[in-house]
Scaffold this active site. Structure first.
Site, PDB file in Angstrom:
ATOM      1  N   TYR A  82       0.895  -0.954  -0.183  1.00  9.16           N
ATOM      2  CA  TYR A  82      -0.251  -0.126  -0.084  1.00  9.16           C
ATOM      3  C   TYR A  82       0.719   0.918  -0.005  1.00  9.16           C
ATOM      4  O   TYR A  82       0.695   2.405  -0.492  1.00  9.16           O
ATOM      5  CB  TYR A  82      -1.257   0.410   0.694  1.00  9.16           C
ATOM      6  N   ASP A 135      -2.553 -18.599   0.114  1.00 14.10           N
ATOM      7  CA  ASP A 135      -3.518 -19.311  -0.378  1.00 14.10           C
ATOM      8  C   ASP A 135      -4.254 -20.098   0.605  1.00 14.10           C
ATOM      9  O   ASP A 135      -5.358 -20.350   0.624  1.00 14.10           O
ATOM     10  CB  ASP A 135      -2.971 -19.680  -2.097  1.00 14.10           C
ATOM     11  N   ASP A 194      -6.152  -7.414   4.685  1.00 10.80           N
ATOM     12  CA  ASP A 194      -7.470  -6.196   3.592  1.00 10.80           C
ATOM     13  C   ASP A 194      -8.257  -7.160   3.172  1.00 10.80           C
ATOM     14  O   ASP A 194      -9.443  -7.957   2.973  1.00 10.80           O
ATOM     15  CB  ASP A 194      -7.083  -5.986   2.234  1.00 10.80           C
ATOM     16  N   ASP A 235     -11.949  -9.037   4.715  1.00 11.60           N
ATOM     17  CA  ASP A 235     -13.603  -9.633   3.837  1.00 11.60           C
ATOM     18  C   ASP A 235     -13.853 -10.900   3.524  1.00 11.60           C
ATOM     19  O   ASP A 235     -15.015 -10.910   4.016  1.00 11.60           O
ATOM     20  CB  ASP A 235     -13.264  -8.804   1.993  1.00 11.60           C
TER      21      ASP A 235
HETATM   22  C1  IPM Z   1     -10.439  -1.332   3.903  1.00  7.93           C
HETATM   23  C2  IPM Z   1     -10.190  -0.760   2.909  1.00  7.93           C
HETATM   24  C3  IPM Z   1      -9.433   0.136   2.546  1.00  7.93           C
HETATM   25  C4  IPM Z   1      -7.908  -0.517   2.538  1.00  7.93           C
HETATM   26  C5  IPM Z   1      -9.932   0.872   0.961  1.00  7.93           C
HETATM   27  C6  IPM Z   1     -10.966   1.987   1.374  1.00  7.93           C
HETATM   28  C7  IPM Z   1      -8.658   1.880   0.847  1.00  7.93           C
HETATM   29  O1  IPM Z   1     -10.974  -1.824   1.770  1.00  7.93           O
HETATM   30  O2  IPM Z   1     -10.113  -0.242   5.354  1.00  7.93           O
HETATM   31  O3  IPM Z   1     -10.355  -3.054   4.163  1.00  7.93           O
HETATM   32  O4  IPM Z   1      -8.081  -1.120   0.967  1.00  7.93           O
HETATM   33  O5  IPM Z   1      -7.694  -0.560   3.469  1.00  7.93           O
HETATM   34 MG    MG Z   2     -11.183  -3.835   2.685  1.00  5.68          MG
END
Ligand code: IPM
Ligand code: MG
Length: 359
Positions: A141, A222, A246, A250
Site C-alpha cells: 500500500y 492461499d 485486507d 473481507d
Molecule cells: C479497508 C478498505 C481500505 C483498504 C480501502 C478503502 C482503501 O478496503 O479498510 O479494508 O484497502 O485498506
Molecule cells: Mg478492505
C-alpha cells in the site's frame, strides 16, 4: 473521564452509520458519567469537494489532538475516475500513516443468531471467534509505484517492501493479544514466492521465540484463505501484511454473516487510535436508512476498549448488540424469516436503549 473523540463521517453511508455509533457513545457517556466531546471533520470525497484535498491539514491536526478517532468510510462513484490523480482513499491511507497506527485489529465473531447468514456450514462449526491483526502502514500500500513505457509498451508496478522493525512491532501486538485469548498465532505470508514474505516469516519466527507460551505457525496466504472458510476455528490470532489482511478480512466477514458486522481498530505506539468498520461507503445505499450500523457501533466499543481503556463500557455495548440480535431485530443484510426488519437508525436506537435497560 473526559475524552475528545474526532468523528470522520466520510462518504456514502458513512454519515448514517457513524451517527448511530455516536448515539451509542453518548449513551455510554450518560450512563457511566463520562464527558465525551465529539468534533467532526472532513475526509475523503467530502473533503475533496471542499478543498480538493482528501485529508485536509486541519483534519489531521484535529485527529492528532484527540484521544481517539471514529471513522466511517470513504469513496464513491463521484470520485472514481481511474485517471484522477487524487482519490478519497488517499485520505484514509494518509490518516493511517500520519497517525502511525500500524496494527489493525479486526476481530471476526459469528453471533449464533446469524448462523443462517454465515457462509460456513453450521453442522461443521457453530462458533467462530478469531482476530486478524493486519499491518496497516507499510507493505504494498505504501511502497514505490509508478508507470513506465518501454519501447511503446505501457507497464505499471507497485512495490511490496517491509523492514524488520515494521514486522517485529506488528507481530508483537499479535502475540500480546494472543496471550489474552487462546494463545495461538498464525503468521500469513507468501514466502514461497515473495522476498518480502521471506523476511516477514524469518522475523515472525524469531519474535515467536520471545513467547514460548504461545503456539506459533506460519502459513501461505492461499492456504489460509481456503482454511478460513472451511475451518475458521483452526485460527486464534492471524497476523499478516497490509494487502493480505485486507483481502482475508473481507473473506472473513462472510463467516460473520455480513460486512456490516465487522469492526476494526488501528493502534500504534502512541495515542490516538483509529476505529472504523471494515466495510466501505456503499454508495448505492446512501440515504435509504437500510445499512447495518453494527460494524461501526462495535468499532466504537473497540475505541472505548483500546484507546480509552474503558473495558466495562466496551463490553456493555457488545452485550447490547448481542441482546438486540437475540430479540430478533435485523437490518436487511442479516435478515431471515421470523425476525423483525429494522432500518439503520432504528438499529442504533435499539442498541442505545438496550444499554440503558441493562444499567
Ligand atoms: C479497508 C478498505 C481500505 C483498504 C480501502 C478503502 C482503501 O478496503 O479498510 O479494508 O484497502 O485498506
Ligand atoms: Mg478492505
Amino acid at each position: 473521564m473526559q475524552a475528545r473523540i474526532t468523528v470522520l463521517p466520510g462518504d456514502g453511508i458513512g454519515p448514517e452509520v457513524v451517527a448511530e455509533a455516536v448515539k451509542v457513545l453518548k449513551k455510554v457517556a450518560h450512563i457511566y458519567e463520562h464527558e465525551f466531546v465529539f468534533e467532526e471533520a472532513l475526509i475523503g470525497g467530502a473533503a475533496m469537494d471542499v478543498s480538493g484535498n482528501p485529508l485536509p491539514d486541519e483534519t489531521l491536526q484535529l485527529c492528532c489532538e484527540s484521544d481517539a478517532i471514529l471513522l466511517a468510510a470513504v469513496g464513491g462513484p463521484k470520485w472514481d475516475d481511474p485517471t484522477a490523480s487524487v482519490r478519497p482513499e488517499q485520505g484514509l491511507l494518509g490518516l493511517r500513516k500520519g497517525l502511525g497506527v500500524f496494527a489493525n485489529l479486526r476481530p471476526v465473531k459469528l453471533y449464533k443468531q446469524l448462523l443462517h447468514a454465515s457462509t460456513i456450514k453450521p453442522e461443521v462449526i457453530a462458533d467462530v471467534d478469531l482476530l486478524v491483526v493486519r499491518e496497516l502502514t507499510g507493505g504494498i500500500y505504501f511502497g514505490q509505484r509508478g508507470r513506465n513505457n518501454t519501447d511503446g509498451v505501457q507497464g505499471a508496478y507497485d512495490t511490496m517492501f517491509y523492514t524488520v522493525p515494521e514486522v517485529e512491532r506488528v507481530v508483537r501486538v499479535a502475540f500480546d493479544l494472543a496471550r489474552k485469548r487462546r494463545k495461538k498465532v498464525t503468521s500469513v505470508d507468501k514466502a514461497n514466492v515473495l522476498e518480502s514474505s521471506r523476511l516477514w516469516r524469518e522475523t515472525a519466527s524469531r519474535v515467536a521465540k520471545e513467547y514460548p507460551d504461545v503456539e506459533f505457525d506460519s502459513m501461505y496466504v492461499d492456504i489460509a484463505a481456503m482454511r478460513l472458510v472451511r475451518y475458521p476455528n483452526v485460527f486464534d490470532v492471524i497476523v499478516t501484511g497490509n494487502m493480505f489482511g485486507d483481502i482475508l478480512t473481507d473473506e472473513a466477514s462472510m463467516i460473520a454473516g455480513s460486512m456490516g458486522m465487522l469492526p476494526s481498530g488501528a493502534i500504534g505506539a502512541h495515542k490516538p487510535g483509529l476505529f472504523e468498520p471494515i466495510h466501505g461507503s456503499a454508495p448505492k445505499y446512501t440515504g435509504q436508512n437500510v445499512v447495518n450500523p453494527i460494524a461501526t457501533i462495535l468499532s466504537a466499543a473497540m475505541l472505548l476498549r483500546y484507546s480509552l481503556e474503558l473495558e466495562e463500557e466496551a463490553q456493555a455495548i457488545e452485550d447490547a448488540v448481542q441482546a438486540v440480535l437475540e430479540e430478533g431485530h435485523r437490518t436487511k443484510d442479516i435478515r431471515e424469516k421470523g425476525t423483525t426488519l429494522v432500518g439503520t437508525w432504528e438499529m442504533g436506537s435499539l442498541i442505545a436503549d438496550r444499554m440503558a435497560n441493562s444499567e
